[in-house]
Design a protein around this motif. Structure first.
Motif, PDB file in Angstrom:
ATOM      1  N   TYR A  62       0.888  -1.172   0.000  1.00  0.00           N
ATOM      2  CA  TYR A  62       0.000   0.000   0.000  1.00  0.00           C
ATOM      3  C   TYR A  62       0.924   1.219   0.000  1.00  0.00           C
ATOM      4  O   TYR A  62       1.346   1.686   1.046  1.00  0.00           O
ATOM      5  CB  TYR A  62      -0.875  -0.067   1.251  1.00  0.00           C
ATOM      6  N   CYS A  67      -5.651  10.147  -0.363  1.00  0.00           N
ATOM      7  CA  CYS A  67      -6.784   9.956  -1.266  1.00  0.00           C
ATOM      8  C   CYS A  67      -7.606  11.233  -1.359  1.00  0.00           C
ATOM      9  O   CYS A  67      -7.838  11.903  -0.361  1.00  0.00           O
ATOM     10  CB  CYS A  67      -7.665   8.802  -0.802  1.00  0.00           C
ATOM     11  N   ASN A  69     -10.724  11.197  -2.388  1.00  0.00           N
ATOM     12  CA  ASN A  69     -12.141  10.841  -2.275  1.00  0.00           C
ATOM     13  C   ASN A  69     -12.602  10.755  -0.828  1.00  0.00           C
ATOM     14  O   ASN A  69     -11.795  10.749   0.101  1.00  0.00           O
ATOM     15  CB  ASN A  69     -12.399   9.507  -2.972  1.00  0.00           C
ATOM     16  N   CYS A  71     -15.035   8.223   0.453  1.00  0.00           N
ATOM     17  CA  CYS A  71     -15.925   7.065   0.547  1.00  0.00           C
ATOM     18  C   CYS A  71     -16.398   6.925   1.999  1.00  0.00           C
ATOM     19  O   CYS A  71     -15.588   7.038   2.940  1.00  0.00           O
ATOM     20  CB  CYS A  71     -15.214   5.803   0.075  1.00  0.00           C
ATOM     21  N   PHE A  73     -17.262   4.586   3.912  1.00  0.00           N
ATOM     22  CA  PHE A  73     -16.851   3.469   4.769  1.00  0.00           C
ATOM     23  C   PHE A  73     -15.361   3.464   5.068  1.00  0.00           C
ATOM     24  O   PHE A  73     -14.879   2.647   5.845  1.00  0.00           O
ATOM     25  CB  PHE A  73     -17.202   2.139   4.071  1.00  0.00           C
ATOM     26  N   CYS A  74     -14.590   4.393   4.452  1.00  0.00           N
ATOM     27  CA  CYS A  74     -13.137   4.191   4.369  1.00  0.00           C
ATOM     28  C   CYS A  74     -12.353   5.055   5.352  1.00  0.00           C
ATOM     29  O   CYS A  74     -12.517   6.275   5.417  1.00  0.00           O
ATOM     30  CB  CYS A  74     -12.667   4.470   2.947  1.00  0.00           C
ATOM     31  N   ARG A  77     -10.404   8.045   3.832  1.00  0.00           N
ATOM     32  CA  ARG A  77     -11.145   9.119   3.145  1.00  0.00           C
ATOM     33  C   ARG A  77     -10.468  10.458   3.419  1.00  0.00           C
ATOM     34  O   ARG A  77      -9.889  10.694   4.486  1.00  0.00           O
ATOM     35  CB  ARG A  77     -12.613   9.108   3.567  1.00  0.00           C
ATOM     36  N   GLY A 113      -4.489   4.904  -2.628  1.00  0.00           N
ATOM     37  CA  GLY A 113      -5.735   5.655  -2.694  1.00  0.00           C
ATOM     38  C   GLY A 113      -5.682   6.514  -3.951  1.00  0.00           C
ATOM     39  O   GLY A 113      -4.691   6.477  -4.699  1.00  0.00           O
ATOM     40  N   ARG A 181     -19.883   5.970  -2.255  1.00  0.00           N
ATOM     41  CA  ARG A 181     -18.770   6.644  -2.944  1.00  0.00           C
ATOM     42  C   ARG A 181     -19.264   7.988  -3.475  1.00  0.00           C
ATOM     43  O   ARG A 181     -19.428   8.167  -4.697  1.00  0.00           O
ATOM     44  CB  ARG A 181     -18.242   5.774  -4.100  1.00  0.00           C
TER      45      ARG A 181
HETATM   46  S1  SF4 Z   1     -12.062   3.484  -0.672  1.00  0.00           S
HETATM   47 FE1  SF4 Z   1     -10.318   4.074  -1.953  1.00  0.00          FE
HETATM   48  S2  SF4 Z   1     -11.111   5.799  -3.168  1.00  0.00           S
HETATM   49 FE2  SF4 Z   1     -12.474   5.575  -1.401  1.00  0.00          FE
HETATM   50  S3  SF4 Z   1     -11.660   6.979   0.161  1.00  0.00           S
HETATM   51 FE3  SF4 Z   1     -10.793   4.931   0.526  1.00  0.00          FE
HETATM   52  S4  SF4 Z   1      -8.818   4.958  -0.513  1.00  0.00           S
HETATM   53 FE4  SF4 Z   1     -10.062   6.646  -1.339  1.00  0.00          FE
END
Ligand code: SF4
Length: 360
Positions: A62, A67, A69, A71, A73-74, A77, A113, A181
């Motif tokens: 990794y 990132c 974005n 998301c 759940f992440c 993020r 990411g 997302r």
């Molecule tokens: S799932 Fe991937 S694209 Fe979405 S916030 Fe996490 S690292 Fe970023």
């Protein structure tokens, strides 16, 4: 109330017949112990028909946890200011990739990411050059998990040594996708798998279990994945992460992931299916293999400052996710790691069938 008898559906799939979406949903809906045991047994029969008792190991690098974005759940993020952020240098990436190769993995998975330094302002050269650098340094196949990228990059990634692209939709319910997302384009992400196929790269698609989808949604996803030309399919449980909008959601019971793995094995008998160490760590390995998985992801060397995706620390620094530890567990259940060349022969045969398909 007892489940409806799923024996005829299992019989049909063990005989190699395609299942309807309604039948897929019926299998995913199995609740009583005997039906679930039957489901797992059928999945193991099918796995053994195609892959015997061999598994493949994927090493995980990794290399950037930045990132752009958000998301829901992440843990990584963009708006999580308490996330774990790093970018590995070229030297660190090389050291990690070569030590994973030496440890005996079949594939190196280069994951990031959607790092703004690469994804914003079209700085994708950094990605394609990194893939080439690693491909020059190791003799095993590469998977690249770069997020959603423009179509024109696929030929360059292939030329630079990418054998696989992994890009998970997580759901194929578009309304749910928009919640999971936000501000991302469903079709652009789905096209990643289509573009991989078009340019002769193998693709992995995946779903997350327990993010608000119905059982019918899961069945639809397994059906959509059947229509995409993907060679690896994964199901992974949702685990709530701190500092995310879904931190207060209940974790998904692991049995739902196991049922999804087993049904995917029946519907996608030729495909690779991961048992991810990212959910329960090594403690969850045997159950996932018993449900029909035949790839072990994400193997991470200890004490290198690397994070996992779903759970950023789980079993990493104590060496629990090393090849040595995993092989000790496999010995207990009489499962063997495949020879490196078996894996290469398998994916080369898939790649050449894509080429011949492209010419016809
Ligand atoms: S799932 Fe991937 S694209 Fe979405 S916030 Fe996490 S690292 Fe970023």
């Amino acid at each position: 109330m007892r489940d409806a008898d799923i024996t005829p559906i299992l019989q049909k799939s063990v005989e190699g017949q395609d299942l309807t979406v309604t039948e897929i949903e019926a299998l995913l809906s199995a609740e009583d112990q005997s039906s679930i045991a039957q489901l797992f047994e059928a999945a193991r029969i099918v796995k053994n028909q195609y892959f015997g008792n061999k598994v493949f190991l994927y090493g995980f690098v990794y290399f950037s946890t930045h990132c752009r974005n958000n998301c829901s759940f992440c843990f990584y993020r963009n708006s999580n200011k308490d996330s774990v952020r790093y970018r590995k240098t070229d030297e660190e990436v090389l050291e990690l990739a070569t030590s994973l190769e030496d440890s005996g993995v079949h594939v190196i998975d280069l994951t990031m990411g959607e790092d703004p330094l690469i994804h914003n302002n079209n700085h994708y050269d950094r990605l394609t050059e990194l893939v080439k650098m690693v491909d020059d340094a190791v003799d095993i196949p590469l998977m690249v998990s770069p997020g959603a990228i423009p179509e024109h990059l696929f030929p360059a990634l292939k030329d630079n040594g990418a054998d696989w692209i992994a890009c998970y939709q997580e759901t194929h319910n578009e309304e749910l996708f928009r919640r999971l997302r936000p501000d991302q384009d469903y079709n652009f992400r789905l096209n990643q798998k289509k573009w991989a196929d078009k340019y002769g790269i193998l693709a992995e698609e995946g779903i997350m279990v327990g993010v608000g989808e119905s059982v019918k949604d899961r069945a639809d996803s397994i059906d959509v994945m059947r229509k995409l030309s993907v060679n690896q399919v994964r199901a992974m449980s949702f685990v709530p992460q701190d500092n995310t909008p879904m931190a207060v959601n209940s974790p998904s019971p692991f049995i739902e992931e196991l049922k999804a793995i087993a049904v995917m094995r029946l519907v996608h008998p030729h495909n690779l299916i991961p048992a991810s160490l990212d959910v329960e760590g090594v403690a969850g390995l045997k159950t996932r293999l018993a449900a029909g998985a035949n790839v072990i992801t994400s193997i991470i060397p200890p004490c290198k400052g690397l994070a996992g995706v779903a759970q950023h620390e789980l079993d990493i620094d104590d060496g629990g996710r090393s090849v040595e530890q995993i092989e000790a567990i496999l010995d207990e259940i009489d499962i063997k790691t495949a020879d490196k060349h078996e894996y290469i022969d398998l994916i080369e045969s898939w790649k050449s069938s894509k080429k011949s398909g492209a010419l016809s």
